[in-house]
Design a protein around this motif. Structure first.
Motif, short mmCIF file in Angstrom:
data_model
loop_
_atom_site.label_atom_id
_atom_site.label_comp_id
_atom_site.label_asym_id
_atom_site.label_seq_id
_atom_site.Cartn_x
_atom_site.Cartn_y
_atom_site.Cartn_z
N GLY A 59 0.81 -1.21 0.00
CA GLY A 59 0.00 0.00 0.00
C GLY A 59 0.84 1.26 0.00
O GLY A 59 0.52 2.23 -0.70
N ASP A 60 1.92 1.26 0.78
CA ASP A 60 2.81 2.43 0.83
C ASP A 60 3.39 2.72 -0.55
O ASP A 60 3.45 3.89 -0.99
CB ASP A 60 3.95 2.19 1.83
CG ASP A 60 3.46 2.10 3.26
OD1 ASP A 60 2.48 2.79 3.59
OD2 ASP A 60 4.06 1.34 4.04
N TRP A 63 0.61 4.10 -2.90
CA TRP A 63 0.32 5.51 -2.67
C TRP A 63 1.42 6.38 -3.29
O TRP A 63 1.14 7.43 -3.87
CB TRP A 63 0.19 5.81 -1.19
CG TRP A 63 -1.07 5.32 -0.55
CD1 TRP A 63 -1.18 4.43 0.48
CD2 TRP A 63 -2.41 5.70 -0.90
NE1 TRP A 63 -2.50 4.22 0.79
CE2 TRP A 63 -3.27 4.99 -0.03
CE3 TRP A 63 -2.95 6.55 -1.85
CZ2 TRP A 63 -4.65 5.12 -0.10
CZ3 TRP A 63 -4.33 6.69 -1.92
CH2 TRP A 63 -5.16 5.97 -1.06
N ALA A 67 0.89 9.11 -6.22
CA ALA A 67 1.29 10.49 -5.94
C ALA A 67 2.27 10.98 -7.00
O ALA A 67 2.24 12.15 -7.40
CB ALA A 67 1.91 10.58 -4.56
N THR A 162 -1.78 14.90 -0.63
CA THR A 162 -2.85 14.11 -0.02
C THR A 162 -2.59 12.62 -0.20
O THR A 162 -2.75 11.83 0.74
CB THR A 162 -4.21 14.48 -0.65
OG1 THR A 162 -4.46 15.87 -0.44
CG2 THR A 162 -5.33 13.67 -0.01
N LEU A 163 -2.19 12.22 -1.40
CA LEU A 163 -1.92 10.81 -1.67
C LEU A 163 -0.69 10.31 -0.92
O LEU A 163 -0.71 9.24 -0.29
CB LEU A 163 -1.73 10.58 -3.17
CG LEU A 163 -2.96 10.78 -4.06
CD1 LEU A 163 -2.57 10.67 -5.53
CD2 LEU A 163 -4.03 9.76 -3.71
N LEU A 164 0.39 11.10 -0.97
CA LEU A 164 1.63 10.68 -0.30
C LEU A 164 1.45 10.60 1.21
O LEU A 164 2.08 9.79 1.89
CB LEU A 164 2.76 11.63 -0.66
CG LEU A 164 4.17 11.21 -0.21
CD1 LEU A 164 4.55 9.87 -0.83
CD2 LEU A 164 5.19 12.27 -0.60
N GLN A 166 -0.86 9.32 2.74
CA GLN A 166 -1.48 8.07 3.14
C GLN A 166 -0.45 7.00 3.49
O GLN A 166 -0.78 5.99 4.14
CB GLN A 166 -2.38 7.54 2.01
CG GLN A 166 -3.42 8.52 1.54
CD GLN A 166 -4.31 9.02 2.66
OE1 GLN A 166 -4.83 8.25 3.45
NE2 GLN A 166 -4.47 10.33 2.73
N ALA A 167 0.80 7.19 3.07
CA ALA A 167 1.86 6.21 3.36
C ALA A 167 2.24 6.26 4.83
O ALA A 167 2.20 7.31 5.47
CB ALA A 167 3.08 6.48 2.48
N PRO A 175 8.38 5.33 -0.17
CA PRO A 175 7.30 5.96 -0.94
C PRO A 175 7.78 7.10 -1.82
O PRO A 175 7.26 7.30 -2.93
CB PRO A 175 6.35 6.46 0.16
CG PRO A 175 6.59 5.55 1.31
CD PRO A 175 8.08 5.30 1.26
#
Length: 277
Positions: A59-60, A63, A67, A162-164, A166-167, A175
């Motif tokens: 997931g990391d 994201w 991103a 915002t996306l980054l 989430q890591a 990431p």
């Protein structure tokens, strides 16, 4: 004290990187400048990954890859806007737009923004209006095309952050490595699809190298500061990165601003601080 120093140096590095990328894009295609600058920064990124190890999950990495797509588009649009010769206006507009996007997203999620953040969003709108003004009888205002490019770049940067965000912190710098991998891939695909050559003149190559290296270094400094200090304070300091871009534009390129535009830059600084809290 150390986190504040790291965040301040990161802000200066981000601003100089934007100025350098804008200078390079005046003499070469922004797509070529973006791709080449990011390729030149890969060795430094490898060092950062080794220096700040982590254990990322799938997931990391995902994201980071997503991103990177948004970030690549944002950088290309920003460089194209900066090449228009009005860096002192474009940089703040892009920055405050990037800060406002997460606030707007918070209106539709569980992370509802506070009163200060919403006030910052209002100031951002006022700042954009002021810095875009020109004289009715003399100097023209900022072209709508440049404002549009700056707003679009800022929106993509807001999506990027915002996306980054989430890591997980335990992922280290991986990431960010994923960001660079996908952004380079997007850039190469765009260059191939549009027929843009990635060969840069020596003088342009120097500006591109400075942009890529300082951007990667700034990312590392920001992460180091955030790990050691309070995120709200660190983010507020780092968000003032357009200051160095504006100062360089005024000193090196001799850009001139009307008093109302200077007032707009003041509102932009206030919007950035409030939006980061």
């Amino acid at each position: 004290m150390l986190p504040i120093v790291l965040a301040t140096v990161a802000a200066v590095a981000f601003g100089i990187a934007d100025f350098s990328g804008g200078k390079a894009s005046r003499r070469a295609n922004p797509i070529a400048v973006t791709v080449v600058s990011q390729l030149l920064s890969v060795p430094l990124l490898v060092v950062l990954v080794l220096a700040v190890p982590g254990t990322p999950t799938v997931g990391d990495i995902a994201w980071g890859l997503l991103a990177g797509v948004a970030g690549a588009g944002g950088v290309m649009l920003l460089y194209r806007a900066l090449a228009g010769g009005m860096m002192a206006v474009v940089a703040p507009v892009t920055a405050i737009t990037a800060a406002v996007v997460p606030i707007i997203a918070g209106l539709f999620t569980a992370s509802f923004p506070g009163a200060l953040a919403l006030t910052g969003a209002g100031l951002a709108v006022l700042a954009i209006a002021l810095v875009s003004l020109g004289e009715s009888g003399g100097r023209k205002g900022v072209p709508a095309r440049l404002v549009g490019l700056a707003l679009a770049a800022g929106a993509l940067f807001g999506v990027f952050f915002t996306l980054l965000g989430q890591a997980d912190e335990s992922a280290g710098m991986w990431p960010v490595a994923a960001v660079r991998a996908s952004s380079i891939a997007v850039g190469l695909a765009l260059a191939a699809g549009t027929g843009v050559r990635l060969r840069l003149e020596r003088r342009v190559l120097g500006w591109a190298a400075v942009a890529g290296l300082l951007d990667s270094a700034a990312n590392g400094l920001f992460l180091a500061a955030a790990a050691r200090g309070h995120l709200s304070i660190i983010a507020a300091i780092a968000a003032l990165y357009p200051a160095s871009t504006v100062l360089l534009a005024l000193a090196v390129d001799r850009e001139r601003l009307r008093p109302v535009q200077v007032a707009g830059l003041g509102f932009a600084a206030g919007a950035l601080v409030l939006a980061s809290l």
